[in-house]
Motif scaffolding. Structure first.
Motif, PDB file in Angstrom:
ATOM      1  N   ARG A  91       0.826  -1.208   0.000  1.00  0.00           N
ATOM      2  CA  ARG A  91       0.000   0.000   0.000  1.00  0.00           C
ATOM      3  C   ARG A  91       0.863   1.262   0.000  1.00  0.00           C
ATOM      4  O   ARG A  91       0.543   2.246  -0.683  1.00  0.00           O
ATOM      5  CB  ARG A  91      -0.934  -0.003   1.204  1.00  0.00           C
ATOM      6  N   LEU A  92       1.970   1.235   0.773  1.00  0.00           N
ATOM      7  CA  LEU A  92       2.884   2.379   0.752  1.00  0.00           C
ATOM      8  C   LEU A  92       3.498   2.564  -0.631  1.00  0.00           C
ATOM      9  O   LEU A  92       3.660   3.692  -1.113  1.00  0.00           O
ATOM     10  CB  LEU A  92       3.981   2.179   1.803  1.00  0.00           C
ATOM     11  N   LYS A  93       3.827   1.442  -1.266  1.00  0.00           N
ATOM     12  CA  LYS A  93       4.382   1.506  -2.615  1.00  0.00           C
ATOM     13  C   LYS A  93       3.375   2.131  -3.579  1.00  0.00           C
ATOM     14  O   LYS A  93       3.729   2.993  -4.397  1.00  0.00           O
ATOM     15  CB  LYS A  93       4.762   0.098  -3.070  1.00  0.00           C
ATOM     16  N   ARG A  94       2.114   1.694  -3.476  1.00  0.00           N
ATOM     17  CA  ARG A  94       1.090   2.262  -4.354  1.00  0.00           C
ATOM     18  C   ARG A  94       0.906   3.747  -4.087  1.00  0.00           C
ATOM     19  O   ARG A  94       0.731   4.543  -5.024  1.00  0.00           O
ATOM     20  CB  ARG A  94      -0.234   1.523  -4.149  1.00  0.00           C
ATOM     21  N   ALA A  95       0.942   4.135  -2.796  1.00  0.00           N
ATOM     22  CA  ALA A  95       0.791   5.549  -2.466  1.00  0.00           C
ATOM     23  C   ALA A  95       1.942   6.373  -3.043  1.00  0.00           C
ATOM     24  O   ALA A  95       1.732   7.470  -3.583  1.00  0.00           O
ATOM     25  CB  ALA A  95       0.724   5.715  -0.949  1.00  0.00           C
ATOM     26  N   GLU A  96       3.166   5.843  -2.929  1.00  0.00           N
ATOM     27  CA  GLU A  96       4.317   6.566  -3.492  1.00  0.00           C
ATOM     28  C   GLU A  96       4.227   6.662  -5.016  1.00  0.00           C
ATOM     29  O   GLU A  96       4.573   7.685  -5.602  1.00  0.00           O
ATOM     30  CB  GLU A  96       5.611   5.869  -3.078  1.00  0.00           C
ATOM     31  N   ILE A  97       3.748   5.580  -5.639  1.00  0.00           N
ATOM     32  CA  ILE A  97       3.596   5.606  -7.099  1.00  0.00           C
ATOM     33  C   ILE A  97       2.563   6.650  -7.504  1.00  0.00           C
ATOM     34  O   ILE A  97       2.769   7.432  -8.450  1.00  0.00           O
ATOM     35  CB  ILE A  97       3.205   4.207  -7.621  1.00  0.00           C
ATOM     36  N   LEU A  98       1.444   6.684  -6.777  1.00  0.00           N
ATOM     37  CA  LEU A  98       0.408   7.673  -7.091  1.00  0.00           C
ATOM     38  C   LEU A  98       0.924   9.090  -6.858  1.00  0.00           C
ATOM     39  O   LEU A  98       0.640  10.003  -7.639  1.00  0.00           O
ATOM     40  CB  LEU A  98      -0.828   7.405  -6.241  1.00  0.00           C
ATOM     41  N   THR A  99       1.695   9.272  -5.771  1.00  0.00           N
ATOM     42  CA  THR A  99       2.266  10.598  -5.507  1.00  0.00           C
ATOM     43  C   THR A  99       3.231  11.009  -6.620  1.00  0.00           C
ATOM     44  O   THR A  99       3.214  12.157  -7.087  1.00  0.00           O
ATOM     45  CB  THR A  99       2.980  10.599  -4.153  1.00  0.00           C
TER      46      THR A  99
END
Length: 317
Positions: free
Chosen positions: A182-190
């Motif tokens: 989930r952190l990875k997805r959040a960083e990708i979205l950011t």
């Protein structure tokens, strides 16, 4: 006294005969009938008459769909992970005679069959597949168990896995993995948002630069046009003054003198080091010079207008 006992015995015998002869089967059930211990037929819901002392009810079978809980058990997956699992099966007896006489203890047999097949199916899968493919596991269990129970006269309508509980350490590892994902997805979205913002900002700056360049080009074009017209006017004025000088007009000579005089006075007035402005003593000469130039220009414009008017008069034939 003896007659009364005889009548009472007859009444008791009649009641016994009635209970052995008349049978009522409730809705949703079927009874098997045995004659001297041998199955002869199955009676459906309703009122039925049996031969007394010869026929008797064998098994009372529930024909409605039933829910069978499969006990919890530990299963080892293909990647050697221990999983605690249980299930629930929905069964319905289709043939009362087969369900009564083909297997002993029908519910226990189906429960054990389901448990063994659960171990077989889950043991052939990795832990990730077990946790993510529950529908496929249910479908495989239903297909296998239904085929195995057909000789027993039973139809298995559904098999559902209720709980799948991995060990606590695996659960914690999965939680950490899910958090990291989930952190990875959040960083990708950011990052995607920053990228899109930078692109839009760059596009805006590009458009702004283009518009600014177009504005400068338009301003330069206007300035060039103004300088061109100013040069044309200056050339025309110089030509007119030269023509006047050639004709002997003294005022025309003052044009160039007055022009240089005014420019020199302008530089003197706008000089940044100049704190005190000194006016020439003979300002009337400057005013007279400018007046002479004005008179010269007026005469030139009157001559130009007269020549244009003469050119517009049509000639007689």
């Amino acid at each position: 006294m003896g007659f009364e006992l005889f009548v009472a015995a007859l009444v008791v015998l009649a009641i016994i005969l009635m209970f052995n002869t008349v049978k009522v089967v409730p809705q949703g059930f079927e009874f098997t009938v045995e004659r001297f211990g041998r199955y002869i037929k199955t009676i459906k819901p309703g009122l039925h008459f049996l031969t007394p002392f010869i026929d008797r009810i064998g098994r009372r079978m529930n024909m409605m769909e039933q829910v069978l809980d499969v006990p919890s058990q530990e299963v080892i997956t293909r990647d050697n992970a221990m999983v605690q699992t249980d299930a629930v099966a929905f069964i319905q007896v289709m043939d009362a005679a087969s369900a009564a006489y083909e297997v002993h203890d029908l519910t226990r047999a189906i429960s054990n069959l389901a448990m063994t097949n659960i171990r077989t199916v889950i043991g052939s899968l990795d832990l990730d597949e077990v946790l993510s493919n529950r529908d496929d596991i249910n479908e495989r269990l239903l297909r296998v168990i239904d085929a195995a129970t057909q000789p027993w006269g039973v139809k298995v309508t559904r098999v559902e896995i209720k709980d799948l509980d991995p060990p606590s350490d695996i659960t914690e590892a999965m939680a950490r993995q899910m958090k990291a994902e989930r952190l990875k997805r959040a960083e990708i979205l950011t990052a995607e948002g920053d990228k899109q913002s930078s692109i839009l900002r760059a596009e805006g700056e590009k458009q702004s630069a283009i518009l600014e360049a177009e504005g400068r080009r338009e301003a330069a074009f206007r300035d060039a046009e103004a300088r061109e017209r100013e040069a044309e006017a200056e050339a025309k004025a110089t030509q007119m003054v030269s023509e006047a000088i050639a004709k002997g007009d003294v005022q025309a000579i003052n044009y160039f003198v007055a022009q240089d005089y005014v420019k020199a006075f302008e530089k003197l007035a706008i000089s940044p080091q100049q704190k005190t402005l000194i006016l020439p003593a003979d300002m009337s000469a400057l005013v007279g010079t400018i007046a002479g130039v004005g008179t010269l220009a007026k005469e030139a414009f009157e001559k130009g207008g007269a020549s244009r008017a003469a050119g517009s008069v049509p000639t007689s034939q």
